[in-house]
Design an enzyme around this catalytic site. Sequence first.
Site, PDB file in Angstrom:
ATOM      1  N   ASP A   1     -14.196   0.657 -11.493  1.00  0.00           N
ATOM      2  CA  ASP A   1     -15.400   1.053 -11.829  1.00  0.00           C
ATOM      3  C   ASP A   1     -15.244   2.087 -12.859  1.00  0.00           C
ATOM      4  OD1 ASP A   1     -13.649   3.129 -10.113  1.00  0.00           O
ATOM      5  OD2 ASP A   1     -15.488   4.454 -10.633  1.00  0.00           O
TER       6      ASP A   1
ATOM      7  N   GLU B   1       0.939  -1.219   0.109  1.00  0.00           N
ATOM      8  CA  GLU B   1       0.003  -0.133  -0.171  1.00  0.00           C
ATOM      9  C   GLU B   1       0.996   1.279  -0.142  1.00  0.00           C
ATOM     10  OE1 GLU B   1      -3.324   1.188  -0.145  1.00  0.00           O
ATOM     11  OE2 GLU B   1      -2.346   2.940  -0.152  1.00  0.00           O
TER      12      GLU B   1
ATOM     13  N   ASP C   1      -6.260   3.409  -8.317  1.00  0.00           N
ATOM     14  CA  ASP C   1      -6.634   4.916  -8.524  1.00  0.00           C
ATOM     15  C   ASP C   1      -6.667   4.975 -10.346  1.00  0.00           C
ATOM     16  OD1 ASP C   1      -6.901   5.495  -6.207  1.00  0.00           O
ATOM     17  OD2 ASP C   1      -4.615   5.602  -5.943  1.00  0.00           O
TER      18      ASP C   1
ATOM     19  N   PHE D   1     -14.527   0.953  -1.524  1.00  0.00           N
ATOM     20  CA  PHE D   1     -14.403   1.537  -2.429  1.00  0.00           C
ATOM     21  C   PHE D   1     -15.602   1.144  -3.383  1.00  0.00           C
ATOM     22  CE2 PHE D   1     -11.148   4.167  -1.488  1.00  0.00           C
ATOM     23  CZ  PHE D   1     -11.260   5.476  -2.261  1.00  0.00           C
ATOM     24  N   GLU D   2     -15.727  -0.388  -3.381  1.00  0.00           N
ATOM     25  CA  GLU D   2     -16.689  -1.300  -4.171  1.00  0.00           C
ATOM     26  C   GLU D   2     -18.001  -0.505  -3.562  1.00  0.00           C
ATOM     27  OE1 GLU D   2     -16.646  -5.005  -4.158  1.00  0.00           O
ATOM     28  OE2 GLU D   2     -18.588  -5.338  -5.315  1.00  0.00           O
TER      29      GLU D   2
ATOM     30  N   THR E   1     -15.940  -4.134  -1.038  1.00  0.00           N
ATOM     31  CA  THR E   1     -14.788  -3.466  -0.568  1.00  0.00           C
ATOM     32  C   THR E   1     -15.379  -2.017  -0.355  1.00  0.00           C
ATOM     33  OG1 THR E   1     -13.683  -2.617  -2.262  1.00  0.00           O
ATOM     34  CG2 THR E   1     -12.893  -4.603  -1.775  1.00  0.00           C
TER      35      THR E   1
ATOM     36  N   LYS F   1      -7.285  12.165 -15.454  1.00  0.00           N
ATOM     37  CA  LYS F   1      -6.862  13.414 -16.236  1.00  0.00           C
ATOM     38  C   LYS F   1      -5.515  12.711 -17.170  1.00  0.00           C
ATOM     39  CE  LYS F   1      -8.678  16.857 -13.247  1.00  0.00           C
ATOM     40  NZ  LYS F   1      -8.409  17.803 -11.969  1.00  0.00           N
TER      41      LYS F   1
HETATM   42  C1  LIG Z   1      -9.002   3.727  -4.603  1.00  0.00           C
HETATM   43  S1  LIG Z   1      -8.364   3.253  -3.197  1.00  0.00           S
HETATM   44  C2  LIG Z   1      -9.034   1.346  -3.186  1.00  0.00           C
HETATM   45  C3  LIG Z   1      -8.690   0.787  -1.587  1.00  0.00           C
HETATM   46  C4  LIG Z   1      -9.376  -0.758  -1.466  1.00  0.00           C
HETATM   47  N1  LIG Z   1      -8.764  -1.698  -2.427  1.00  0.00           N
HETATM   48  C5  LIG Z   1     -10.933  -0.630  -1.718  1.00  0.00           C
HETATM   49  O1  LIG Z   1     -11.448  -1.313  -2.864  1.00  0.00           O
HETATM   50  O2  LIG Z   1     -11.514  -0.064  -0.932  1.00  0.00           O
HETATM   51  C6  LIG Z   1      -6.572   2.587  -4.132  1.00  0.00           C
HETATM   52  C7  LIG Z   1      -5.715   2.278  -2.960  1.00  0.00           C
HETATM   53  O3  LIG Z   1      -4.500   1.957  -3.741  1.00  0.00           O
HETATM   54  C8  LIG Z   1      -3.218   2.769  -3.361  1.00  0.00           C
HETATM   55  N2  LIG Z   1      -2.454   2.889  -4.401  1.00  0.00           N
HETATM   56  C9  LIG Z   1      -2.254   3.841  -5.158  1.00  0.00           C
HETATM   57  N3  LIG Z   1      -1.182   3.533  -5.983  1.00  0.00           N
HETATM   58  C10 LIG Z   1      -0.498   2.543  -5.502  1.00  0.00           C
HETATM   59  C11 LIG Z   1       0.898   2.160  -5.963  1.00  0.00           C
HETATM   60  N4  LIG Z   1       1.449   2.573  -6.803  1.00  0.00           N
HETATM   61  N5  LIG Z   1       1.237   1.011  -5.059  1.00  0.00           N
HETATM   62  C12 LIG Z   1       0.383   0.668  -3.862  1.00  0.00           C
HETATM   63  N6  LIG Z   1      -0.626   1.081  -3.634  1.00  0.00           N
HETATM   64  C13 LIG Z   1      -1.250   2.094  -4.406  1.00  0.00           C
HETATM   65  C14 LIG Z   1      -3.801   4.170  -2.719  1.00  0.00           C
HETATM   66  O4  LIG Z   1      -2.959   4.582  -1.524  1.00  0.00           O
HETATM   67  C15 LIG Z   1      -5.170   3.577  -2.313  1.00  0.00           C
HETATM   68  O5  LIG Z   1      -5.016   3.139  -0.903  1.00  0.00           O
END
Ligand SMILES: C[S@@+](CC[C@H](N)C(=O)[O-])C[C@H]1O[C@@H](n2cnc3c(N)ncnc32)[C@H](O)[C@@H]1O
Length: 209
Positions: free
Chosen positions: A150, A62, A114, A189-190, A187, A118
């Site tokens: 999504d 993470e 993520d 975010f889901e 999850t 953009k």
């Molecule tokens: C949109 S959240 C999704 C969290 C979780 N998987 C959920 O479904 O609720 C994306 C997560 O990926 C992490 N993240 C983004 N880029 C990353 C990377 N290069 N390596 C590890 N984690 C990353 C972010 O810090 C964030 O906590």
Amino acid sequence: MRSSVILRPYETTWEDWLLGGGAGPSFEDPSLPLEVEIGCGDDDFLYECAVERPDRNWLGIEYSRKRVHRAIRRLERRGKPMPNLRWIWRPAGDLVGPFLTPGRVHAFHIYFPDPWPKAHHARYRLMTPEFVGSLRDALSADGRIDLATDSDDYVAEIREAFAEAGGLVPVDGAAPGEGGVAGDRPTVFEERWRAMGRSIHFLRFRKDA
Ligand SMILES: C[S@@+](CC[C@H](N)C(=O)[O-])C[C@H]1O[C@@H](n2cnc3c(N)ncnc32)[C@H](O)[C@@H]1O
């Protein structure tokens, strides 16, 4: 919290990996099959898996240290020692190719990476062909990658990245679990995206035999 604080035993660090050869030594039994979640956020998918499957090691990668520490605090409050669960705070690109032993990971779980929609943020997107290639190389022969997003645009880009990387095939008919993509429940975010009426894309890939 000072940034130098390390929450042992659940947090393994970049320095540990450099000196000790990766994630393995931080688990009580490094010989167990390894599953990896990338971008765990504030969701407890990894903890729930580790409880359900003590015969596997579960590693969370993470990017946000705060989220890693929150997950460890939640775990500590539950009071159940988890010798098969570890996190590392680090961008996944720094770890998967350079450190995960080729052919050893049984599954990668990547839920709602993520999308950085953009154009001028495109360089931050995780799912490039190069990164997919490093996931492929780390997978065991029967390994799989489960992924959800999504974003209609990002899912198309992810499919292209898999096609360009090669060596991985989509699993036909793979469907989300009963309550959500990861299984019993959505999850964090889901849940958020479903509440907004967004449709969820679920992808599963296996190594090409
Ligand atoms: C949109 S959240 C999704 C969290 C979780 N998987 C959920 O479904 O609720 C994306 C997560 O990926 C992490 N993240 C983004 N880029 C990353 C990377 N290069 N390596 C590890 N984690 C990353 C972010 O810090 C964030 O906590």
